[in-house]
Scaffold this active site. Sequence first.
Site, PDB file in Angstrom:
ATOM      1  CB  SER A 144      -0.889   0.017   1.252  1.00  0.00           C
ATOM      2  OG  SER A 144      -1.535   1.266   1.408  1.00  0.00           O
ATOM      3  CE1 TYR A 157      -3.979  -2.048   5.473  1.00  0.00           C
ATOM      4  CE2 TYR A 157      -3.018   0.014   4.684  1.00  0.00           C
ATOM      5  CZ  TYR A 157      -3.670  -1.189   4.438  1.00  0.00           C
ATOM      6  OH  TYR A 157      -3.970  -1.534   3.130  1.00  0.00           O
TER       7      TYR A 157
END
Length: 254
Positions: A144, A157
């Site tokens: 990501s 995350y």
Amino acid sequence: MKKWDLRGKRTLVTGGTKGIGKAIAEEFLELGAEVMIVARNAKEVGELVRLWQAEGRAVTGLAGDVSVEADRRRIGAAVEERWGALDVLVNNVGTNIRKKVVEYEPAEYLQIFDVNLFAAVELCRLCYPYLLKGTGASVVNVASVAGSVDVGSGAPYGMTKAALIQLTRNLAVEWARFGIRVNAVSPWYTDTPLVEKVLQQPERFQRIIDRTLLNRVAQAEEVAAAAAFLAMDRASYITGQNIVVDGGMAAKGI
């Protein structure tokens, strides 16, 4: 476009029933790959596999939690039984809990690490002997942009995605002599169930759009296309890379 395909590529896709994982599985199938999808929900796995098989696709599925060792062993056994080798491993499965750092309970951020990072590490280790037997073998890790910059997704995350990008580089170095390529794709905000609630917040959504040169969020199929290219033999000289699929977000200043 001759040879721009994945014909016969034996592929394992984790988190293959929703969002980017589903799009990757579908893209690979359309390009001729043989695919095994893994996800926790047995009903969803079964329904999707039956749908694709009815279309003549070479697909099977397995219900399992990649963060659980016993389920990973079942995944390995399924790969052994079906193929005995593996050409492509796609580590896609991911989860998130969005909070400020001081608000997390230890169990919450450990869960994010277990699913997003440690499961990918263990699957790479598990699939290593099968990739050695594969043809033009490669690993594609779905990371990501949160692994490179803060995007408001929460520190754990972003930390797991940063580590996944570094794992990609390290494995590319370790496995190059065996002919196994390892790459990552890093999406920006993508229209998937994982970020549905975020995209429904008008102010947050507008901030995302304002930051993105293409003036929209990504579709899962657009991320899948990048993953498919990295798995192709046409990408045979690409390894250790992190392909950012961000609509130009990283290029924009003010």
